[in-house]
Design a protein around this motif. Structure first.
Motif, PDB file in Angstrom:
ATOM      1  N   GLN A   1     -25.247   9.347 -19.257  1.00 20.42           N
ATOM      2  CA  GLN A   1     -25.573   9.596 -17.941  1.00 20.42           C
ATOM      3  C   GLN A   1     -25.278   8.642 -16.824  1.00 20.42           C
ATOM      4  O   GLN A   1     -24.234   9.207 -15.560  1.00 20.42           O
ATOM      5  CB  GLN A   1     -26.811   9.198 -17.026  1.00 20.42           C
ATOM      6  N   ARG A   2     -24.600   7.703 -17.427  1.00 17.59           N
ATOM      7  CA  ARG A   2     -22.873   7.044 -16.216  1.00 17.59           C
ATOM      8  C   ARG A   2     -21.947   7.668 -16.323  1.00 17.59           C
ATOM      9  O   ARG A   2     -21.713   7.803 -17.367  1.00 17.59           O
ATOM     10  CB  ARG A   2     -22.741   5.824 -17.041  1.00 17.59           C
ATOM     11  N   PRO A   3     -20.934   7.710 -15.073  1.00 20.57           N
ATOM     12  CA  PRO A   3     -19.621   8.848 -15.241  1.00 20.57           C
ATOM     13  C   PRO A   3     -18.920   7.917 -15.886  1.00 20.57           C
ATOM     14  O   PRO A   3     -18.713   6.618 -14.974  1.00 20.57           O
ATOM     15  CB  PRO A   3     -19.523   8.680 -13.964  1.00 20.57           C
ATOM     16  N   SER A   4     -18.206   8.041 -16.588  1.00 22.44           N
ATOM     17  CA  SER A   4     -16.916   7.910 -17.170  1.00 22.44           C
ATOM     18  C   SER A   4     -15.784   7.649 -15.847  1.00 22.44           C
ATOM     19  O   SER A   4     -15.028   9.215 -15.582  1.00 22.44           O
ATOM     20  CB  SER A   4     -16.671   8.326 -18.756  1.00 22.44           C
ATOM     21  N   SER A   5     -15.144   6.835 -16.099  1.00 26.67           N
ATOM     22  CA  SER A   5     -14.092   6.521 -15.466  1.00 26.67           C
ATOM     23  C   SER A   5     -12.792   6.455 -15.864  1.00 26.67           C
ATOM     24  O   SER A   5     -11.759   6.322 -15.576  1.00 26.67           O
ATOM     25  CB  SER A   5     -14.229   5.634 -14.188  1.00 26.67           C
ATOM     26  N   SER A   6     -13.049   6.525 -17.032  1.00 29.28           N
ATOM     27  CA  SER A   6     -11.876   5.655 -17.914  1.00 29.28           C
ATOM     28  C   SER A   6     -10.839   6.923 -17.925  1.00 29.28           C
ATOM     29  O   SER A   6     -11.090   8.244 -18.268  1.00 29.28           O
ATOM     30  CB  SER A   6     -12.076   4.993 -19.056  1.00 29.28           C
ATOM     31  N   SER A   7      -9.494   6.645 -18.437  1.00 27.70           N
ATOM     32  CA  SER A   7      -8.612   8.435 -18.502  1.00 27.70           C
ATOM     33  C   SER A   7      -8.808   8.572 -19.851  1.00 27.70           C
ATOM     34  O   SER A   7      -9.274  10.326 -20.426  1.00 27.70           O
ATOM     35  CB  SER A   7      -7.416   7.632 -18.792  1.00 27.70           C
ATOM     36  N   VAL A   8      -9.803   8.269 -20.986  1.00 28.32           N
ATOM     37  CA  VAL A   8      -9.763   9.323 -21.955  1.00 28.32           C
ATOM     38  C   VAL A   8     -11.427   9.657 -22.022  1.00 28.32           C
ATOM     39  O   VAL A   8     -11.269  10.564 -22.738  1.00 28.32           O
ATOM     40  CB  VAL A   8     -10.134   7.467 -23.281  1.00 28.32           C
TER      41      VAL A   8
END
Length: 56
Positions: A10-17
Motif C-alpha cells: 500500500q505504500r506509494p512507490s516514489s522510485s522511477s522503477v
C-alpha cells in the motif's frame, strides 16, 4: 505497528522503477480492455449483419 512498518503493497512507490512498473501495468490493462472491446464489437456487428442477411 509503528508508522515505519506500513504494508509495502500500500505504500506509494516514489522510485522511477516503481513508477515505470505502474505505468506499464496501466498500459497493459488499457490494451486488454481495448482488445476485449474490439472483439466484442466485431462479434456484435457480425451477428447483426448475419441477422439482416438471413432476414431477407
Amino acid at each position: 505497528m509503528s508508522e515505519g512498518d506500513k504494508d509495502p503493497v500500500q505504500r506509494p512507490s516514489s522510485s522511477s522503477v516503481g513508477q515505470r512498473t505502474r505505468l506499464n501495468a496501466g498500459r497493459i490493462a488499457l490494451m486488454l480492455v481495448g482488445t476485449v472491446a474490439v472483439v466484442a464489437f466485431t462479434l456484435y456487428a457480425t451477428i447483426v449483419l448475419y441477422g439482416l442477411i438471413k432476414g431477407f
